[in-house]
Design an enzyme around this catalytic site. Structure first.
Site: not given
Ligand SMILES: Nc1ncnc2c1ncn2[C@@H]1O[C@H](COP(=O)(O)OP(=O)(O)OP(=O)(O)O)[C@@H](O)[C@H]1O
Ligand SMILES: [Mg+2]
Length: 294
Positions: A123, A229
């Site tokens: 990532k 989130d």
């Protein structure tokens, strides 16, 4: 830059290119546009070699040139990617690169294989690359340093996410196993799974919802952190119907003054999704009370 092109360019670099890129990285902490003398000093190379390398990596779009009262250079995201990927490859954390598996607004994720042959997910955090307004709103540091905000923010996000994955992994929460971290990049176990929002059918909906709530609770009470989130976009479901909560860079410590706000928002995002899509209803207040009256 597309990941395939980036990797092809990375393969063309030699040690002196990395020295120049590294010198630019250091120089950017001080200069918006790093002068050639600074690059020369930091790289330990002679001026001719520096100029030669600069024009080479400039052609590969790893740096940008600025011409003002003097000529200066700065790293692009691709240049920063090369520095981090090179460090991960050199330390035997990464080997072969595959396809992009997720492109978000704030990261690129692709699959790769490490030297042991494991499937890993890489990532690459990409923050602050666009909006000036956003940069202004969130920036804790001075105006002069705004030019490196993307570099600083992306590195910080990766560090935070890697830290969270380690803590969560230690309390045995189902998150991807963290493997390595360098600059704005993390390497983690690759999960075979589909994001919850993409699933057409979900068997055992109530059970899955309970497991998600349990995981939120374990993260909060044992790992002492809150996702911040959480939504159907950041939960992967494996073919065995296991859940994996991903995407942790914005986690909040459970002793944060506003921790209830974040925890409630995470829970309520999930409850709303299950009600809207699967008609599974759970009382929000009841769940909040279970959480807070431990
Ligand atoms: N460990 C992993 N294994 C398999 N796929 C992954 C993994 N991590 C991420 N992905 C894939 O990449 C996508 C994006 O990942 P993630 O949610 O972490 O980043 P993001 O949404 O781009 O981040 P942000 O929300 O900051 O923009 C996921 O939806 C998932 O498909
Ligand atoms: Mg996400």
């Amino acid at each position: 830059m597309n990941i395939k092109i980036l990797i092809a360019r990375l393969r063309k670099l030699i040690i002196n290119d990395y020295r120049v890129l590294g010198a630019l990285e250091r120089g950017m902490a001080v200069h918006e546009y790093v002068p050639i003398e600074t690059i020369t000093n930091y790289s330990g190379l002679n001026i001719n070699e520096v100029n030669f390398r600069l024009s080479y990596i400039h052609k590969l779009e790893l740096i940008k040139r600025w011409t003002g009262p003097y000529v200066g250079y700065y790293l692009t995201f691709a240049g920063y990617d090369c520095l981090a990927l090179h460090a991960l490859i050199e330390s035997d954390k990464l080997d072969l690169f595959g396809q992009a598996i997720g492109v978000g607004k704030e990261s690129d994720v692709f699959d790769a294989i490490n030297p042991e042959g494991d499937n890993v997910a890489v990532k690459i955090h990409r923050l602050g690359r666009t909006s000036f307004r956003q940069t202004k709103r969130k920036r804790p540091y001075s105006k002069d340093k705004r030019h490196i905000s993307w570099l600083y923010e992306s590195r910080l996000a990766a560090k935070k996410e890697f830290e969270a994955l380690n803590i969560l992994h230690d309390v045995k929460l189902s998150v991807p196993n963290p493997i390595a971290h360098n600059r704005h990049i993390i390497v983690m176990e690759r999960i075979e799974g589909t994001p919850l929002f993409l699933l057409k059918e979900l068997p055992e909906k109530e059970k899955i919802l309970n497991e998600i709530l349990d995981d939120i609770f374990i993260a909060y009470s044992k790992a002492k952190l809150i996702h911040g989130d959480l939504s159907e976009y950041n939960i992967l479901i494996t073919p065995e119907l296991e859940i994996m909560i991903i995407d942790w860079p914005q986690w909040i410590p459970s002793d944060h003054p506003n921790f209830k706000f974040y925890l409630k928002r995470d829970i309520s995002n999930i409850l709303k999704f299950f009600q809207r899509k699967y008609d599974v209803y759970r009382d929000e207040n009841e769940i909040f009370n279970e959480f807070f009256n431990i």
